[in-house]
Design a protein around this motif. Structure first.
Motif, short mmCIF file in Angstrom:
data_model
loop_
_atom_site.label_atom_id
_atom_site.label_comp_id
_atom_site.label_asym_id
_atom_site.label_seq_id
_atom_site.Cartn_x
_atom_site.Cartn_y
_atom_site.Cartn_z
N LEU A 36 0.86 -1.18 0.00
CA LEU A 36 0.00 0.00 0.00
C LEU A 36 0.90 1.23 0.00
O LEU A 36 1.72 1.41 0.90
N LEU A 37 0.76 2.06 -1.04
CA LEU A 37 1.56 3.29 -1.13
C LEU A 37 3.04 2.97 -0.93
O LEU A 37 3.72 3.64 -0.15
N ASP A 38 3.50 1.93 -1.60
CA ASP A 38 4.90 1.50 -1.60
C ASP A 38 5.35 0.84 -0.28
O ASP A 38 6.51 0.48 -0.14
N GLN A 39 4.45 0.71 0.67
CA GLN A 39 4.79 0.06 1.94
C GLN A 39 4.39 -1.41 1.89
O GLN A 39 3.21 -1.72 1.65
N ASN A 40 5.38 -2.29 2.08
CA ASN A 40 5.07 -3.73 2.07
C ASN A 40 4.47 -4.16 3.40
O ASN A 40 5.00 -3.85 4.47
N LEU A 41 3.37 -4.90 3.31
CA LEU A 41 2.61 -5.29 4.50
C LEU A 41 2.32 -6.78 4.49
O LEU A 41 2.38 -7.42 3.44
N VAL A 42 1.97 -7.29 5.68
CA VAL A 42 1.43 -8.64 5.75
C VAL A 42 0.06 -8.54 6.43
O VAL A 42 -0.13 -7.76 7.36
N VAL A 43 -0.88 -9.30 5.90
CA VAL A 43 -2.25 -9.29 6.41
C VAL A 43 -2.56 -10.71 6.87
O VAL A 43 -2.35 -11.66 6.11
N SER A 48 -7.79 -15.48 17.49
CA SER A 48 -9.20 -15.22 17.78
C SER A 48 -9.97 -14.76 16.55
O SER A 48 -11.11 -14.30 16.65
N GLY A 49 -9.34 -14.86 15.39
CA GLY A 49 -10.05 -14.54 14.14
C GLY A 49 -10.01 -13.08 13.77
O GLY A 49 -10.64 -12.66 12.80
N VAL A 50 -9.25 -12.27 14.52
CA VAL A 50 -9.18 -10.84 14.22
C VAL A 50 -8.15 -10.60 13.12
O VAL A 50 -7.04 -11.12 13.18
N ALA A 51 -8.53 -9.80 12.12
CA ALA A 51 -7.60 -9.49 11.03
C ALA A 51 -6.55 -8.49 11.53
O ALA A 51 -6.87 -7.55 12.25
N ARG A 52 -5.30 -8.74 11.15
CA ARG A 52 -4.19 -7.87 11.56
C ARG A 52 -3.37 -7.45 10.35
O ARG A 52 -3.23 -8.22 9.39
N VAL A 53 -2.81 -6.26 10.43
CA VAL A 53 -1.93 -5.77 9.36
C VAL A 53 -0.67 -5.21 10.02
O VAL A 53 -0.76 -4.36 10.91
N THR A 54 0.48 -5.72 9.59
CA THR A 54 1.76 -5.19 10.09
C THR A 54 2.71 -5.02 8.91
O THR A 54 2.43 -5.47 7.79
N ASP A 55 3.87 -4.41 9.19
CA ASP A 55 4.91 -4.39 8.16
C ASP A 55 5.29 -5.82 7.80
O ASP A 55 5.19 -6.73 8.63
N ARG A 56 5.72 -5.98 6.55
CA ARG A 56 6.05 -7.32 6.08
C ARG A 56 7.50 -7.68 6.36
O ARG A 56 7.88 -8.85 6.43
N GLY A 86 0.42 -9.21 16.48
CA GLY A 86 -0.30 -8.58 15.38
C GLY A 86 -0.95 -7.26 15.75
O GLY A 86 -1.20 -6.43 14.89
N GLN A 87 -1.23 -7.08 17.03
CA GLN A 87 -1.91 -5.85 17.43
C GLN A 87 -0.93 -4.71 17.71
O GLN A 87 -1.17 -3.57 17.36
#
Ligand code: FES
Ligand code: FE2
Length: 350
Positions: A36-43, A48-56, A86-87
């Motif tokens: 996203l906007l040149d930033q690499n992420l992991v999703v 507990s089933g909660v979606a998380r997004v952090t740097d990759r 993840g949080q």
């Protein structure tokens, strides 16, 4: 606001504070890579089933966390097994440490806010300035959703958003799916308030066209600049309503992933949600080659290219004003501009 406020660099800065989609909900059964906007992420989805997004990128030796595995609420690096919460993004475990060993205080990656809505995972790289919308026109509908296969397109996300809500291209790009639509675009009822734009378009049934098997439709467009565009199709009380959403997400300035989906209301009698997905997939696939041929690759908001508009572009011009308004509001919220967003997009559009 001057046009130099809308240079690619300024837009990139502003868009750090906008929610964008980084994955379909259904795809994060295993960690997914996103940019996203040149930033690499992991999703990923935690225990507990909660979606998380952090740097990759793992801050140990640069391992790719999207190739890692989920361990409880952490994402584990595939290289030396370091785990990150993840949080918070904080390192929670280093397997090579002896019992009681201390995790270095700087062992932390960035974790981003997450919302799951419309079958997709949304994140924001900075502090979000706008809430993710809850369109009022669907509040009373009971929708069954399908998220479409995301489309990787070599064009900017604003160009993709403009295309989705453009009506004058139907007879030229969508003849195979929509039939011989009258090229004259008239009676466009367009309204804008801040970053929101509405328009209505009457699509008259063309019996030979797959797209109009269901009949005439009142297409009610509602966009939230810069990157959310929706259409509520109203086929009248006999047939009911269906919904179409478009969430192009900026991979970089001139590349995007078009996330999109369809939904049918409980009383919709114009086919199953899967039938609708198939028809709209045809429509989207007709658009992609046109988008990838655009010059320049992204909407030239800073006046980088000469363009001429016609009355049928009134919705597009309002979408651009809404985008300018959104950027201005973000810059103001960030303390980057003295000018008040209260001008409601009082800016010059080419
Ligand atoms: S590179 Fe990630 S644990 Fe070593
Ligand atoms: Fe199109």
């Amino acid at each position: 606001m001057k046009q130099d406020a809308l240079t690619p660099e300024k837009l990139r800065e502003a868009y750090q504070h906008v929610w964008f989609v980084v994955a379909r909900s259904q795809d994060i059964v295993t960690p997914q890579s996103a940019t996203l906007l040149d930033q690499n992420l992991v999703v990923f989805r935690d225990s507990s089933g909660v979606a998380r997004v952090t740097d990759r990128r793992c801050i140990h030796r640069g391992g790719n966390l999207a190739d890692g595995v989920v361990a409880g609420d952490n994402i584990a690096c595939p290289y030396h097994g370091w785990q990150f919460d993840g949080q918070t993004g904080r390192c929670a475990h280093i397997p090579s440490l002896p019992e009681g060993g201390r995790i270095p205080p700087k062992a932390e990656i960035k974790a981003y806010p997450v919302i799951e809505r419309f079958g997709h995972v949304w994140t924001c790289l900075g502090d979000p300035v706008f809430d993710l919308p809850d369109p009022p026109e669907i509040a009373d509908l009971e929708l069954e959703w399908r998220s479409a296969e995301p489309i990787h397109a070599a064009c900017g996300f604003m160009a993709a958003t403009e295309n989705f809500r453009d009506m004058a291209h139907f007879p030229f790009v969508h003849e195979p799916s929509m039939g011989e639509v009258d090229p004259v675009v008239s009676d466009l009822d367009v309204k804008r308030d801040g970053r929101e734009v509405w328009a209505t378009y009457y699509y008259e049934q063309i019996p030979s066209a797959k797209f109009s098997a269901v009949g005439d439709a009142q297409m009610q467009y509602h966009s939230y600049a810069p990157g959310i565009a929706t259409i509520l199709y109203d086929f009248g009380p006999e047939t009911g309503k269906r919904y179409l959403v478009d969430f192009p997400s900026p991979v970089s300035y001139d590349k995007c992933i078009i996330f999109w989906g369809v939904a049918t209301d409980r009383d919709f009698r114009g086919g199953s949600v899967d039938d609708i997905l198939a028809v709209e997939t045809m429509v989207f696939n007709e658009d992609t080659p046109v988008l990838e041929g655009l010059e320049p690759k992204e909407v030239p908001l800073a006046g980088q290219a000469f363009e001429v508009s016609a009355p049928a572009d009134v919705y597009t011009l309002n979408y651009r004003r809404a985008t300018q308004y959104a950027v201005q509001a973000i810059q103001q919220a960030r303390g980057l501009t003295e000018e008040a967003a209260a001008g409601n997009g009082r800016v010059q559009v080419g």
